[in-house]
Design an enzyme around this catalytic site. Structure first.
Site, PDB file in Angstrom:
ATOM      1  N   LYS A 234       0.855  -1.189   0.000  1.00 17.47           N
ATOM      2  CA  LYS A 234       0.000   0.000   0.000  1.00 17.47           C
ATOM      3  C   LYS A 234       0.885   1.231   0.000  1.00 17.47           C
ATOM      4  O   LYS A 234       2.023   1.194   0.465  1.00 17.47           O
ATOM      5  CB  LYS A 234      -0.911   0.015   1.238  1.00 17.47           C
ATOM      6  CG  LYS A 234      -2.176   0.840   1.058  1.00 17.47           C
ATOM      7  CD  LYS A 234      -3.216   0.107   0.226  1.00 17.47           C
ATOM      8  CE  LYS A 234      -4.509   0.898   0.107  1.00 17.47           C
ATOM      9  NZ  LYS A 234      -5.558   0.120  -0.582  1.00 17.47           N
TER      10      LYS A 234
ATOM     11  N   THR B 234     -14.979  -3.309  -7.574  1.00 17.28           N
ATOM     12  CA  THR B 234     -15.065  -3.482  -6.118  1.00 17.28           C
ATOM     13  C   THR B 234     -16.520  -3.511  -5.663  1.00 17.28           C
ATOM     14  O   THR B 234     -16.924  -4.369  -4.869  1.00 17.28           O
ATOM     15  CB  THR B 234     -14.294  -2.370  -5.393  1.00 17.28           C
ATOM     16  OG1 THR B 234     -12.940  -2.340  -5.873  1.00 17.28           O
ATOM     17  CG2 THR B 234     -14.283  -2.608  -3.896  1.00 17.28           C
TER      18      THR B 234
ATOM     19  N   ASN C  62     -17.095   5.116  -6.077  1.00 17.48           N
ATOM     20  CA  ASN C  62     -17.180   4.001  -7.013  1.00 17.48           C
ATOM     21  C   ASN C  62     -17.737   2.738  -6.357  1.00 17.48           C
ATOM     22  O   ASN C  62     -18.541   2.016  -6.942  1.00 17.48           O
ATOM     23  CB  ASN C  62     -15.791   3.691  -7.590  1.00 17.48           C
ATOM     24  CG  ASN C  62     -15.351   4.705  -8.630  1.00 17.48           C
ATOM     25  OD1 ASN C  62     -16.169   5.456  -9.145  1.00 17.48           O
ATOM     26  ND2 ASN C  62     -14.070   4.743  -8.907  1.00 17.48           N
TER      27      ASN C  62
ATOM     28  N   SER D 242      -7.936  -6.005 -11.028  1.00 25.16           N
ATOM     29  CA  SER D 242      -6.572  -5.493 -11.184  1.00 25.16           C
ATOM     30  C   SER D 242      -5.636  -6.620 -11.614  1.00 25.16           C
ATOM     31  O   SER D 242      -4.741  -6.422 -12.441  1.00 25.16           O
ATOM     32  CB  SER D 242      -6.080  -4.886  -9.867  1.00 25.16           C
ATOM     33  OG  SER D 242      -6.603  -3.595  -9.667  1.00 25.16           O
TER      34      SER D 242
END
Length: 424
Positions: A113, A197, A228, A356
Site C-alpha cells: 500500500k 469493487t 465508485n 486489477s
C-alpha cells in the site's frame, strides 16, 4: 512522527486492529503458527519526502509512503491513497489487509500500500501531476510489474495511474504498462475495473444472503460512502429488488423510507460533487445513520466506522464491508453476539484487486478481454472464494472474518514455510 509499535496495545488504530485480527486467527493455524510472526511485521516500509513547486512559485514538502507487507506469494499489490490523514500506521495496516485479501481470493500477489499525506482537492491539476511524478520517482526503486504494482485508492484515479505509469516508464526507458493497474482503457487498463469493487460487494453479499435466509428482493439497504464502491453496490442491490433507504458521504446523510432514486442522486452528485442538497431524500444527522432500521449495511467509506457503541444499536442482519477495516474487533464481537453476519473486507471488497489482477495479466500478455468476460471471470473467482470461506466458517464454528483469515494465513504461511529463510 509518532512512534509505532509492532505489538497490539488495544488502541484504536488501523494497525492495532489488524494485529488483533491476527491474534484471533493464530490458534487455528496448527503447526503453521510457528511462522505467524511473519504476518506481524511488514517486510519493507519506505518513507519519502516530496518537494513540490506550487503554482504560485512557493515550495512545499509532502510526506509519502510505500509499504510492502508480505511478498511470499508474489509481487506486492495495493493502492495509493491521497488523503490528509495518511500516516505510516494506516499504510502498514492497509498493506497487511492486502496481503490477507489477495491470499483469501487466491491471487498470486502479496500485499502492499502507498499514500501521500495531502488533500488532493486543494491542488491544481498541474500540482497534482507534479506531486504524483515526484512520488513515483521516489518509490520507483521498489515498484515494478514483478515487484509491486500500485493501483487507485481514496483520492486517486485512472489519471493519476497514467502519470505513475508514464513516470516509471520514462525512468526505465521503455513503456511498461503493467507497473500499475486501474489505468485508462486506452493505456492498458481493463474493462470493468472501475465498478469491480462494488460488484464484488454485491456478489459476496448475494452468496451470503442466500445462505443466511435473507431475501434481497424487498430488503432495506444503507450505504456509507457513495464513490465508485458504494454507488455500484447500491445500484446492483437496487437492480436485484432491494430498496436503498439511507446513504451517507462526507457532506450529508440522506434518508428515504421508500427508497432513494439512485439515478437522480448520481446526476446530482456529478453536478455538485456531493450528495448534500439532493431533493429526493431527507437530510438527517450523521450519527442517526446508525439508527436507521435496515436489513443490509454497506460501509464503503474509510476504516474505523463501526465502533462497539454503534454496533450495539445497529438494526441490520448483514454487514458487507466495502471499505477496508471499517469494523473494530470489539464491535465484531458485539455484532456476533447479536446475530449479525459480517462479510469481512478481505473477501467482500476483493473484486477490485481481482480485476486489477486481470488487468496485469492482460498487460503482460498484450491481449485484452471483453467486459462480459471480465465480469464472468470475476463472478466465478469471487463466488468460489466466498463459498470456501463460508464452508471454513461452518467447519471451524467461527465468524466469516476468522474463516477468511484462516484460509488466507494458511496459504501465506505455507508459502513462507516452503520458501524457507534466506540466508539461513
Amino acid at each position: 512522527m509518532e512512534k509505532l509499535s509492532y505489538v497490539s496495545d488495544g488502541s484504536k488504530t488501523a494497525w492495532s486492529t489488524y494485529l488483533q485480527q491476527i491474534d484471533r486467527v493464530a490458534p487455528y493455524l496448527g503447526e503453521l503458527s510457528r511462522w505467524v510472526d511473519t504476518l506481524r511485521h511488514p517486510k519493507r516500509a519506505l518513507i519519502v519526502d516530496i518537494p513540490l513547486q506550487m503554482d504560485d512559485g512557493t515550495i512545499r514538502h509532502f510526506e509519502g509512503f510505500r509499504v510492502q507487507h508480505n511478498l511470499s506469494r508474489g509481487p506486492g499489490k495495493g493502492g495509493v491513497r491521497y488523503h490528509p490523514n495518511v500516516d505510516l500506521n494506516e499504510v502498514m495496516a492497509l498493506s497487511a489487509w492486502m496481503t490477507i485479501k489477495c491470499a483469501a481470493v487466491n491471487l498470486p500477489y502479496g500485499g502492499a500500500k502507498g499514500g501521500i499525506r495531502v488533500d488532493p482537492f486543494r491542488l491544481s491539476e498541474g500540482e497534482l501531476e507534479r506531486l504524483t511524478r515526484r512520488y513515483t520517482s521516489e518509490i520507483g526503486l521498489i515498484i515494478g510489474p514483478q515487484k509491486d504494482i500500485p493501483a487507485p485508492d481514496v483520492g486517486t484515479n485512472a489519471k493519476v495511474m497514467a502519470w505513475m505509469m508514464d513516470t516509471y516508464s520514462m525512468n526505465q526507458g521503455t513503456t511498461i504498462t503493467g507497473v500499475v493497474t486501474g489505468k485508462p482503457i486506452h493505456l492498458g487498463g481493463s474493462l470493468g475495473r472501475e465498478k469491480a469493487t462494488g460488484r464484488g460487494v454485491f456478489i459476496t453479499g448475494r452468496e451470503v444472503a442466500q445462505r443466511s435466509g435473507i431475501e434481497i428482493e424487498g430488503a432495506n439497504v444503507a450505504v456509507q460512502g457513495f464513490g465508485n464502491v458504494g454507488s455500484e453496490a447500491a445500484r446492483l442491490f437496487r437492480a436485484a429488488g432491494a430498496r436503498v433507504i439511507a446513504i451517507q458521504d462526507h457532506s450529508a446523510t440522506l434518508f428515504n423510507a421508500n427508497g432513494i432514486d439512485l439515478v437522480a442522486l448520481g446526476e446530482w452528485q456529478s453536478a455538485n460533487k456531493k450528495i448534500a442538497g439532493f431533493s429526493g431524500a431527507q437530510e438527517i444527522d450523521d450519527e442517526a445513520f446508525w439508527d436507521v432500521k435496515m436489513d443490509i449495511l454497506i460501509p464503503a467509506a474509510l476504516e474505523g466506522q463501526i465502533t462497539p457503541q454503534r454496533a450495539e444499536k445497529l438494526h441490520c442482519r448483514l454487514v458487507l464491508e466495502g471499505a477496508n477495516g471499517p469494523t473494530f474487533p470489539q464491535a465484531d464481537d458485539v455484532l456476533t453476539s447479536r446475530g449479525v453476519t459480517v462479510v469481512p473486507d478481505v473477501i467482500c471488497n476483493a473484486g477490485g484487486v481481482t480485476v486489477s489482477y486481470f488487468e496485469w495479466v492482460q498487460d503482460m500478455a498484450s491481449f485484452f478481454w471483453s467486459e462480459a468476460e471480465i465480469n464472468e471471470r470475476m463472478d466465478k473467482i469471487m463466488t468460489e472464494a466466498m463459498v470456501h470461506v463460508w464452508d471454513k466458517a461452518r467447519e471451524k464454528e467461527c465468524s466469516l472474518r476468522t474463516a477468511a483469515y484462516i484460509v488466507a494465513c494458511e496459504r501465506i504461511l505455507m508459502a513462507r514455510k516452503d520458501r524457507g529463510i534466506y540466508p539461513g
